[in-house]
Design an enzyme around this catalytic site. Sequence first.
Site, short mmCIF file in Angstrom:
data_model
loop_
_atom_site.label_atom_id
_atom_site.label_comp_id
_atom_site.label_asym_id
_atom_site.label_seq_id
_atom_site.Cartn_x
_atom_site.Cartn_y
_atom_site.Cartn_z
N SER A 156 44.68 -26.24 27.09
CA SER A 156 45.52 -25.25 27.74
C SER A 156 45.25 -25.20 29.25
O SER A 156 45.29 -26.25 29.90
CB SER A 156 45.31 -23.89 27.05
OG SER A 156 46.27 -22.97 27.46
N HIS A 360 49.69 -23.92 19.62
CA HIS A 360 48.83 -23.96 20.81
C HIS A 360 47.34 -23.91 20.44
O HIS A 360 46.49 -24.41 21.17
CB HIS A 360 49.18 -22.76 21.69
CG HIS A 360 48.72 -22.90 23.11
ND1 HIS A 360 49.32 -23.76 24.01
CD2 HIS A 360 47.72 -22.30 23.79
CE1 HIS A 360 48.70 -23.68 25.18
NE2 HIS A 360 47.72 -22.80 25.08
#
Length: 385
Positions: A156, A360
Amino acid sequence: MICRTICVCIIYIRISSALGNEDSKLNFTGLGLKYGHIVEEHNVDTEDGYILKLFHIPGDPRRPVLLVHGIIDSSDTFIIRGNGSLAISLANKGYDIWALNTRGNRYSKAHKYLNPDDGTFWNFSFHEMGYYDLPATIDYILNRTNQKQLSAIGHSQGNTHFYVLGSTRPEYNDKVKVIIALAPICFLHNVKPPTSTLLALLPSVGNLLQTLGMEEVFSDDSVLNDGIKAICNEKELGYELCASGVFFAIGGSDPSELEPDFLPVVVSHYPTSTSRKNGVHVAQVALRKSFSQYDYGPIRNNVVYNTIVPPSYDLGKVKMRVALFVGRNDGISSIRDTELLRDRLPNVEYRLLENKKHNHLDHVWGRNMYQYLFPHIFSVLKKYD
Ligand SMILES: *[C@@H]1O[C@H](CO)[C@@H](O)[C@H](O)[C@H]1NC(C)=O
Ligand SMILES: *[C@@H]1O[C@H](CO)[C@@H](O)[C@H](O)[C@H]1NC(C)=O
Ligand SMILES: *[C@@H]1O[C@H](CO)[C@@H](O)[C@H](O)[C@H]1NC(C)=O
Ligand SMILES: *[C@@H]1O[C@H](CO)[C@@H](O)[C@H](O)[C@H]1NC(C)=O
């Protein structure tokens, strides 16, 4: 040293037989020991005075791998899955593992002369993490291992730092063999609701916090963080509210990869502190539709940057090899945005992961990520060993 480690080990085994889910209580070092590895704790000083905690699982010094976590996260994210985690799996393969904690998180709330209780300590965003934290850490590791290059894995925002680094300090491109970018964050032009709505609200929330003098957010012992833990650990509704209501709503839904029993381990390590400014900077990237430096407003920009609009990062200068790992069900890092990034990077490979539900979080917390993700990571690392 060895004697100390054995003692810690024995004490640890005693404690763990007495407690149930002790992984919730262990830090990176404790988790490393539990899953079979000695962990060293190092401090890295940045050029601008921050003191960062860097965990090291010693392996083959010719194969250093740097792990960089995302926003409001820590090095722990790479190890909380225990023997199914990335840090332990890489260590078992003999890699020399270095897990960074960027400025401001629970392990790196320290500075040579600034006090974390003062607002000035928190005057940073992902820009400074890329511009100061990464160079200091990379040089430290290369010095200790006597290597010229290292491999890196970022999750991320942990890979955003590498785009900042490569574009603002191009001499560092040669020190990175490859950065494996899990759930890459750069452009945020195509984020879907509700994440896009959150991003749109962030600047106003940021202004409010600034008015209240709150420059640090998600501090470990804050009322906010205690509340999050209490809600998530609630037996009946905790999973619905936290996992389904927040993690899956924002990051994409994949309940089979984040089982209810594991949620308490996650929320005992996540979230942790970062700066208000970091969150606002991310929102600016999304709302201005431009991967640029922090926007102070025209007057202040003119003082800081000598231009009215903040300069954008020149991705053409990010010459290091970047391997983008993209999930099809990522609520933050959309396929379209990662394609935009791919088209701007000069030295890039792109992997769209096959698992349709890959969100994610599966890159770091996925129950079976060692099956559907790690073989791809190992193959990229091996290619450049
Ligand atoms: C990690 O936990 C161990 C055992 O509680 C402790 O000795 C050590 O200081 C901790 N390390 C950090 C960096 O917090
Ligand atoms: C982790 O250890 C458990 C218990 O020893 C075992 O059942 C499981 O298969 C292991 N997982 C991995 C990924 O090695
Ligand atoms: C924060 O840092 C920037 C640039 O590094 C500087 O221009 C600004 O004045 C600082 N803000 C505060 C509140 O200290
Ligand atoms: C590492 O840094 C130390 C202290 O600056 C220096 O003496 C040493 O030569 C460096 N080692 C390598 C391999 O660069």
